[in-house]
Design a protein around this motif. Structure first.
Motif, PDB file in Angstrom:
ATOM      1  N   ILE A  55       0.776  -1.513  -0.569  1.00 28.39           N
ATOM      2  CA  ILE A  55       0.029   0.243  -0.238  1.00 28.39           C
ATOM      3  C   ILE A  55       0.676   1.072   0.176  1.00 28.39           C
ATOM      4  O   ILE A  55       2.220   1.257   0.461  1.00 28.39           O
ATOM      5  CB  ILE A  55      -0.615   0.421   1.391  1.00 28.39           C
ATOM      6  CG1 ILE A  55      -1.466  -1.490   1.486  1.00 28.39           C
ATOM      7  CG2 ILE A  55      -1.466   0.813   1.300  1.00 28.39           C
ATOM      8  CD1 ILE A  55      -3.175  -1.145   0.559  1.00 28.39           C
ATOM      9  N   CYS A  91      -9.156   4.913   8.432  1.00 29.20           N
ATOM     10  CA  CYS A  91      -7.587   3.974   8.983  1.00 29.20           C
ATOM     11  C   CYS A  91      -8.044   3.525   9.996  1.00 29.20           C
ATOM     12  O   CYS A  91      -8.196   4.489  10.790  1.00 29.20           O
ATOM     13  CB  CYS A  91      -6.811   4.725   8.283  1.00 29.20           C
ATOM     14  SG  CYS A  91      -4.862   3.778   9.200  1.00 29.20           S
ATOM     15  N   ALA A 151      -2.773   4.378  10.407  1.00 27.58           N
ATOM     16  CA  ALA A 151      -1.784   4.909   9.828  1.00 27.58           C
ATOM     17  C   ALA A 151      -1.620   6.588   8.949  1.00 27.58           C
ATOM     18  O   ALA A 151      -0.438   6.425   7.725  1.00 27.58           O
ATOM     19  CB  ALA A 151      -1.249   3.973   8.400  1.00 27.58           C
ATOM     20  N   LEU A 152      -2.472   6.596   8.859  1.00 27.22           N
ATOM     21  CA  LEU A 152      -2.943   8.220   8.527  1.00 27.22           C
ATOM     22  C   LEU A 152      -3.295   8.847   8.833  1.00 27.22           C
ATOM     23  O   LEU A 152      -4.267   9.206   9.836  1.00 27.22           O
ATOM     24  CB  LEU A 152      -3.661   8.003   7.273  1.00 27.22           C
ATOM     25  CG  LEU A 152      -3.818   7.567   6.177  1.00 27.22           C
ATOM     26  CD1 LEU A 152      -5.107   6.521   4.973  1.00 27.22           C
ATOM     27  CD2 LEU A 152      -2.822   7.738   4.593  1.00 27.22           C
ATOM     28  N   CYS A 154       0.546   0.177   8.752  1.00 27.57           N
ATOM     29  CA  CYS A 154      -0.574   0.339   8.215  1.00 27.57           C
ATOM     30  C   CYS A 154      -1.276  -0.953   7.885  1.00 27.57           C
ATOM     31  O   CYS A 154       0.096  -2.690   7.457  1.00 27.57           O
ATOM     32  CB  CYS A 154      -0.060   0.766   6.153  1.00 27.57           C
ATOM     33  SG  CYS A 154      -1.378  -0.212   4.965  1.00 27.57           S
ATOM     34  N   ILE A 155      -2.350  -1.865   8.159  1.00 27.92           N
ATOM     35  CA  ILE A 155      -1.970  -2.967   8.123  1.00 27.92           C
ATOM     36  C   ILE A 155      -2.705  -4.369   6.583  1.00 27.92           C
ATOM     37  O   ILE A 155      -3.332  -4.657   6.553  1.00 27.92           O
ATOM     38  CB  ILE A 155      -3.502  -3.497   9.034  1.00 27.92           C
ATOM     39  CG1 ILE A 155      -4.108  -2.868   9.022  1.00 27.92           C
ATOM     40  CG2 ILE A 155      -2.778  -3.767  10.179  1.00 27.92           C
ATOM     41  CD1 ILE A 155      -5.588  -3.180  10.053  1.00 27.92           C
ATOM     42  N   ALA A 156      -3.109  -3.156   5.818  1.00 28.15           N
ATOM     43  CA  ALA A 156      -3.446  -3.481   4.732  1.00 28.15           C
ATOM     44  C   ALA A 156      -5.205  -3.824   3.823  1.00 28.15           C
ATOM     45  O   ALA A 156      -5.054  -5.050   3.894  1.00 28.15           O
ATOM     46  CB  ALA A 156      -2.314  -4.502   3.751  1.00 28.15           C
ATOM     47  N   GLY A 163      -7.247  -1.658   2.742  1.00 26.47           N
ATOM     48  CA  GLY A 163      -8.380  -1.202   1.403  1.00 26.47           C
ATOM     49  C   GLY A 163      -9.265  -0.256   2.025  1.00 26.47           C
ATOM     50  O   GLY A 163      -9.262  -0.165   1.132  1.00 26.47           O
ATOM     51  N   LEU A 164      -8.963  -0.192   2.921  1.00 23.46           N
ATOM     52  CA  LEU A 164     -10.274   1.528   3.401  1.00 23.46           C
ATOM     53  C   LEU A 164      -9.978   2.270   2.478  1.00 23.46           C
ATOM     54  O   LEU A 164     -10.569   2.986   1.841  1.00 23.46           O
ATOM     55  CB  LEU A 164     -10.737   0.839   4.957  1.00 23.46           C
ATOM     56  CG  LEU A 164     -11.482  -0.043   5.834  1.00 23.46           C
ATOM     57  CD1 LEU A 164     -11.824  -0.110   7.041  1.00 23.46           C
ATOM     58  CD2 LEU A 164     -12.691  -0.450   4.427  1.00 23.46           C
TER      59      LEU A 164
HETATM   60  S1  SF4 Z   1      -4.532   0.235   3.962  1.00 25.06           S
HETATM   61 FE1  SF4 Z   1      -6.092   0.217   6.049  1.00 25.06          FE
HETATM   62  S2  SF4 Z   1      -4.123   0.148   7.452  1.00 25.06           S
HETATM   63 FE2  SF4 Z   1      -3.541   0.692   5.449  1.00 25.06          FE
HETATM   64  S3  SF4 Z   1      -3.360   3.015   5.325  1.00 25.06           S
HETATM   65 FE3  SF4 Z   1      -5.063   2.324   4.457  1.00 25.06          FE
HETATM   66  S4  SF4 Z   1      -7.477   2.173   5.988  1.00 25.06           S
HETATM   67 FE4  SF4 Z   1      -4.651   2.025   6.979  1.00 25.06          FE
END
Ligand code: SF4
Ligand code: SF4
Length: 134
Positions: free
Chosen positions: A77, A94, A98-99, A115-117, A119-120
């Protein structure tokens, strides 16, 4: 071996006891790192499975065959800085911080280590500034 995965369950599967069946059938251990329901009512589970490589592969294939979308935590990501308008929509989406909005510069900063990936942010970013190469 261990695999850290993000599992996306469509609403129709959210109530099904799929993980308990999986760990029994494939002799896996597991550790749930995070679980939440997205605004689209998709169940998101961040989980670490451990077991033999063969059984882990079988378990992943079974989840996929049942309609669960799977991302490896290590998925790439990233933020395309030139596209980002610092609108902050992703900061609220998030689940792991992470943001982050820098209160001094009003810039949104992406901390890839957190980030835990899930995807949101990719789905939610109006500028398509958050992307995954997978
Ligand atoms: S993929 Fe999920 S955890 Fe990673 S930055 Fe985006 S919202 Fe946050
Ligand atoms: S939602 Fe997209 S454009 Fe808005 S701050 Fe986040 S990455 Fe930047």
């Amino acid at each position: 071996m261990e695999k850290k995965l993000v599992l996306h369950f469509p609403p129709i599967l959210v109530d099904k006891p799929m993980i308990s069946t999986l760990i029994r059938d494939y002799d896996l251990d597991f550790n749930i790192l995070k679980a939440f329901v997205s605004p689209e009512e998709e169940g998101v589970l961040v989980i670490a499975f451990s077991g033999t490589e063969e059984n882990l592969d079988k378990a992943v294939n079974e989840l996929k065959s049942k309609g669960v979308t799977i991302q490896l935590i290590e998925s790439d990501i990233r933020m395309i800085r030139d596209r980002c308008t610092d609108c902050s929509v992703c900061v609220g989406l998030c689940p792991v911080g992470a943001l982050i909005l820098d209160r001094e510069t009003y810039e949104v900063i992406f901390d890839a280590k957190r980030c835990i990936a899930c995807g949101l942010c990719i789905k939610g970013c109006p500028a398509k500034a958050m992307v995954s190469s997978i």
